[in-house]
Design a protein around this motif. Structure first.
Motif, PDB file in Angstrom:
ATOM      1  N   ALA A  34      38.198  42.446  46.849  1.00  0.00           N
ATOM      2  CA  ALA A  34      39.302  42.275  45.605  1.00  0.00           C
ATOM      3  C   ALA A  34      39.704  43.818  44.960  1.00  0.00           C
ATOM      4  CB  ALA A  34      37.105  42.351  45.132  1.00  0.00           C
ATOM      5  N   GLN A  35      39.856  44.630  45.549  1.00  0.00           N
ATOM      6  CA  GLN A  35      40.318  46.003  45.059  1.00  0.00           C
ATOM      7  C   GLN A  35      41.655  45.807  45.444  1.00  0.00           C
ATOM      8  OE1 GLN A  35      37.757  48.896  45.618  1.00  0.00           O
ATOM      9  NE2 GLN A  35      36.403  48.301  45.062  1.00  0.00           N
ATOM     10  N   SER A  36      42.103  44.048  46.258  1.00  0.00           N
ATOM     11  CA  SER A  36      43.982  44.773  46.958  1.00  0.00           C
ATOM     12  C   SER A  36      44.330  43.603  46.694  1.00  0.00           C
ATOM     13  CB  SER A  36      42.897  44.630  48.457  1.00  0.00           C
ATOM     14  OG  SER A  36      42.230  44.906  49.143  1.00  0.00           O
ATOM     15  N   PRO A  37      45.593  43.762  46.624  1.00  0.00           N
ATOM     16  CA  PRO A  37      46.405  42.509  46.082  1.00  0.00           C
ATOM     17  C   PRO A  37      46.403  41.049  46.343  1.00  0.00           C
ATOM     18  CG  PRO A  37      47.758  44.081  47.030  1.00  0.00           C
ATOM     19  CD  PRO A  37      46.603  44.536  47.803  1.00  0.00           C
ATOM     20  N   LEU A  38      46.257  40.094  45.791  1.00  0.00           N
ATOM     21  CA  LEU A  38      45.805  38.472  46.330  1.00  0.00           C
ATOM     22  C   LEU A  38      46.699  38.550  47.854  1.00  0.00           C
ATOM     23  CD1 LEU A  38      44.119  36.883  44.804  1.00  0.00           C
ATOM     24  CD2 LEU A  38      46.592  35.774  43.755  1.00  0.00           C
ATOM     25  N   TYR A 115      39.087  36.258  45.542  1.00  0.00           N
ATOM     26  CA  TYR A 115      39.785  35.646  45.221  1.00  0.00           C
ATOM     27  C   TYR A 115      39.279  35.383  43.477  1.00  0.00           C
ATOM     28  CZ  TYR A 115      42.646  32.128  43.585  1.00  0.00           C
ATOM     29  OH  TYR A 115      44.373  31.821  43.057  1.00  0.00           O
ATOM     30  N   LYS A 116      38.826  35.075  42.874  1.00  0.00           N
ATOM     31  CA  LYS A 116      37.666  34.826  41.604  1.00  0.00           C
ATOM     32  C   LYS A 116      37.529  36.400  41.640  1.00  0.00           C
ATOM     33  CE  LYS A 116      33.924  32.527  39.327  1.00  0.00           C
ATOM     34  NZ  LYS A 116      33.466  31.815  39.402  1.00  0.00           N
ATOM     35  N   ARG A 117      37.492  37.541  41.762  1.00  0.00           N
ATOM     36  CA  ARG A 117      37.092  38.241  41.439  1.00  0.00           C
ATOM     37  C   ARG A 117      38.627  39.196  40.857  1.00  0.00           C
ATOM     38  NH1 ARG A 117      33.620  42.698  44.494  1.00  0.00           N
ATOM     39  NH2 ARG A 117      34.385  44.434  42.786  1.00  0.00           N
ATOM     40  N   ILE A 118      39.312  39.083  41.739  1.00  0.00           N
ATOM     41  CA  ILE A 118      41.250  39.541  40.980  1.00  0.00           C
ATOM     42  C   ILE A 118      41.694  38.943  40.545  1.00  0.00           C
ATOM     43  CG2 ILE A 118      43.804  39.448  42.199  1.00  0.00           C
ATOM     44  CD1 ILE A 118      42.031  40.221  44.832  1.00  0.00           C
ATOM     45  N   THR A 119      41.462  37.066  40.003  1.00  0.00           N
ATOM     46  CA  THR A 119      42.411  36.023  38.923  1.00  0.00           C
ATOM     47  C   THR A 119      41.263  35.929  38.064  1.00  0.00           C
ATOM     48  OG1 THR A 119      41.779  34.311  40.482  1.00  0.00           O
ATOM     49  CG2 THR A 119      43.548  35.352  41.171  1.00  0.00           C
ATOM     50  N   GLY A 120      39.617  35.472  38.065  1.00  0.00           N
ATOM     51  CA  GLY A 120      39.192  34.893  37.106  1.00  0.00           C
ATOM     52  C   GLY A 120      38.755  33.917  37.050  1.00  0.00           C
ATOM     53  N   GLU A 121      39.321  33.229  38.227  1.00  0.00           N
ATOM     54  CA  GLU A 121      39.574  31.822  38.744  1.00  0.00           C
ATOM     55  C   GLU A 121      38.790  31.042  40.312  1.00  0.00           C
ATOM     56  OE1 GLU A 121      43.875  30.017  38.181  1.00  0.00           O
ATOM     57  OE2 GLU A 121      43.399  30.537  36.659  1.00  0.00           O
ATOM     58  N   GLU A 122      38.149  29.672  40.020  1.00  0.00           N
ATOM     59  CA  GLU A 122      38.316  29.692  41.967  1.00  0.00           C
ATOM     60  C   GLU A 122      39.802  28.990  42.137  1.00  0.00           C
ATOM     61  OE1 GLU A 122      34.868  29.122  43.003  1.00  0.00           O
ATOM     62  OE2 GLU A 122      34.125  29.528  40.473  1.00  0.00           O
ATOM     63  N   TRP A 123      38.348  29.676  44.055  1.00  0.00           N
ATOM     64  CA  TRP A 123      39.984  29.322  44.421  1.00  0.00           C
ATOM     65  C   TRP A 123      39.975  28.106  45.204  1.00  0.00           C
ATOM     66  CZ3 TRP A 123      41.663  32.448  49.068  1.00  0.00           C
ATOM     67  CH2 TRP A 123      42.996  32.653  49.479  1.00  0.00           C
ATOM     68  N   ASP A 124      40.997  26.927  45.294  1.00  0.00           N
ATOM     69  CA  ASP A 124      40.984  25.986  45.566  1.00  0.00           C
ATOM     70  C   ASP A 124      41.827  25.653  46.743  1.00  0.00           C
ATOM     71  OD1 ASP A 124      41.042  23.173  46.931  1.00  0.00           O
ATOM     72  OD2 ASP A 124      41.793  21.969  45.736  1.00  0.00           O
ATOM     73  N   ARG A 125      41.266  26.710  48.056  1.00  0.00           N
ATOM     74  CA  ARG A 125      41.694  27.021  49.432  1.00  0.00           C
ATOM     75  C   ARG A 125      42.133  26.633  50.503  1.00  0.00           C
ATOM     76  NH1 ARG A 125      39.071  30.811  53.697  1.00  0.00           N
ATOM     77  NH2 ARG A 125      36.862  30.528  52.712  1.00  0.00           N
TER      78      ARG A 125
END
Length: 142
Positions: A34-38, A115-125
């Motif tokens: 979460a502290q890294s690039p996406l 992903y959610k912590r970085i973007t604030g969105e759910e990830w449809d991975r």
């Protein structure tokens, strides 16, 4: 993220003491990612899926339910590269995880939570390889 970086991250985040179900590992990995690039989160998801896919073979999972087999494969990954490589080379190294029902389900959600912590969105991975049980058709061929 390449395979070496993936395994190094697993090793760096593994706790020194007992970690039933890999909850501490998953929490530490999530925090680090979460502290890294996406792009690192996406790379981690790809490498995790690839590792789980490689263990998705008939000789390992024929006696387990799909969920139990998935969580057991995750436990082998959580155990680190050496144990993972041993299991790939010799199915007997996988057996204790299956017999003792050693699971690491929280590891599966690590990239999604980061992903959610970085973007604030759910990830449809979607990853290149599916980690779902029985998706490796070559591994389940007769």
């Amino acid at each position: 993220m390449n395979e070496d970086a993936f395994w190094q991250l697993i090793e760096d985040c593994r706790p020194t003491g007992p970690d039933p179900d890999a909850e501490l590992l998953a929490a530490t990995l999530t925090e680090r990612l979460a502290q890294s690039p996406l792009s690192l989160v996406i790379g981690f998801a790809e490498q995790l899926s690839w590792a789980l896919y490689r263990l998705d073979r008939k000789e390992y999972g024929h006696d387990l339910s799909d969920d139990a087999f998935l969580y057991t494969r995750a436990a082998v990954v959580a155990a680190g590269r050496t144990k993972f490589d041993n299991a790939l080379q010799n199915s007997a190294a996988f057996t204790p995880y299956a017999i003792d029902l050693i699971w690491a389900e929280p590891l599966l959600y690590t990239p999604d939570r980061a992903y959610k912590r970085i973007t604030g969105e759910e990830w449809d991975r979607e990853t290149r390889y599916s980690y779902e049980s029985c998706s490796n058709t070559e591994g389940w061929a007769d």
